[in-house]
Design a protein around this motif. Sequence first.
Motif, short mmCIF file in Angstrom:
data_model
loop_
_atom_site.label_atom_id
_atom_site.label_comp_id
_atom_site.label_asym_id
_atom_site.label_seq_id
_atom_site.Cartn_x
_atom_site.Cartn_y
_atom_site.Cartn_z
N ASP B 58 0.83 -1.21 0.00
CA ASP B 58 0.00 0.00 0.00
C ASP B 58 0.86 1.26 0.00
O ASP B 58 0.64 2.18 -0.78
N HIS B 100 8.69 -4.52 0.46
CA HIS B 100 7.51 -5.32 0.10
C HIS B 100 7.96 -6.62 -0.57
O HIS B 100 7.50 -7.71 -0.23
N HIS B 173 -1.25 -4.18 -10.84
CA HIS B 173 -0.86 -5.20 -9.85
C HIS B 173 -1.90 -5.24 -8.72
O HIS B 173 -2.34 -6.31 -8.31
#
Lengths: 320, 209
Positions: B58, B100, B173
Amino acid sequence: MLIKIPKSWQLSESDATPENIYKERRRFMKGTAAVITGGIAGSLLGRDAFAAWVRGEKLPNVVQSQYTTDEELTPYDDVTQYNNFYEFGTNKGDPYDNALDFKTKPWTVEIAGEVNNPGIYDVEDLLRPHQMEHRIYRHRCVETWSMVVPWVGVTLADIIKRLEPTSRAKYIAFETLHDPKQMPGQNRNVLQWPYVEGLRMDEAMNPLTLLATGVYGEVMPPQNGAPIRLIIPWKYGFKGIKSIVKITFTEKEPPTSWNVSAPREYGFYANVNPEVSHPRWSQAKERRIGSFFKQPTLMFNGYGEDVAHLYSGMDLAKYF
Amino acid sequence: MSTNVDTMNRLSFSMPYRAKWWLMFGLMAAPLAWLIGSALTGGLGANPIEAINRFLGDWALRILLVTLAVTPLKLMFGLTWPVRMRRMLGLWAFAYVALHITNYVAIDQFFDWGDIWRDILKRKFITAGFVAFLIISALAATSWNGAIKRMGVQAWKRLHKLVYWAGVLGCLHYIWMVKADLREPLIHIAILAVLLGVRVYHNLRVYYA
Ligand code: HEM
């Protein structure tokens, strides 16, 4: 990172867990306030002020089932705070946050379709004639996480026999409550409401299939699907429809919500199968909640001995 | 346009550039600090690995969008201080992307390179993320002043225009990953569309002026 180590848990009847009530102070306070104000308002308005769920109510007359496992149980807090129940929101914590005041009493279930005893049953009347059991099942979500949950419930087959389906009943369809006032997630069309699910009659009659009404020996909290939900331990979790208000016996395969939403990704059968990938992720492994490493996923979630015969001769890559 | 610029200049912090830089630096670091704090205190819920992966994804996308907002802010409001700290913002986006992916490789898949490679080839949401990652890495690797000199300004600029594609692929994505609730990815896509739209509008005006 902190990995939670599940505490051991025993099934003894004396094992009340009021300490959890104090731990969940916010909810406890809210619950107390609701009972007090609800009691006053309820006596004025004549409404049932105690309809909302309260933590810690033990279910009576439950026997130990042969269906169990010695795998470590997923802690109560994880079982009741990490849920997919889109009626209360699409984040895993939403059901816990939004379902606290969900009214599960009184609750009726409509029985309809190809059956000799149709009608509207109070959920207690539906369950009462049957033996409640403690069953510890593995629970495998289609998203590749899993839990081990001690459910309390009755064998669905027992109820079906009492309702006497006709010879035309080949399938059984289930429907969740549709009430956007209580279920804020239903205000957005993330899925088609109400949520619907279905089983082939032989799947529904399998002794593993459970209508659950409790977890950890206690009355089930609303975020887990109170007052009754389905548990089919060899299928992905989304087959386990929650807060059921209608059961229909049908001749044809009934529609199922996730299949309607994404037919390429979710089939009618949804049997746990490590060899058939979801189009966007592999199903070969799963992460047990509380574990660091993934573990291999078992065919039929490890319940093949009891259910593999239901699908003999079927192409499980086609009927996924 | 001129009134816009006036208002913005009046509203814009009357703060020295250094202070603004540190303020933005702190803002970019804050989510990471929160994540570390929560992880250490067990505040990430029942499935911490999933929570970390989603949180970092995010913020990678959000900060990428912040970086992409720099030029529109200049075009619309004449703000120049964001342009001066664009490199710092872009490197933060890279940092979140890298964390990530590290989390995905090292913790989620535990270095199972076979599975990881299959994911990249077979799952189009991972493929999109992977290409975005390659782009952002190339930009981070050429973010130092010397790289501009070595590559030549034109080539460097052409390479760094790929950041738009990183934004588009990052959004793809996200939306391809979601199960049913498209609201959050659609919000990100809408913001990206506005940011790209401002540029297109400006370029057309320049072209037809
Ligand atoms: C090789 C590259 C990448 C891989 C393998 C990867 C992997 C993943 C995975 C597995 C998820 C799903 C998490 C889940 O289902 O819980 C995810 C989600 C996500 N990723 Fe990536 N990713 C990559 C690159 C990127 C890049 C470059 C960005 C941003 C610019 C990004 C942003 C996101 C976002 C926003 C989400 C959704 C998080 C949420 O659900 O809130 N990813 N990524």
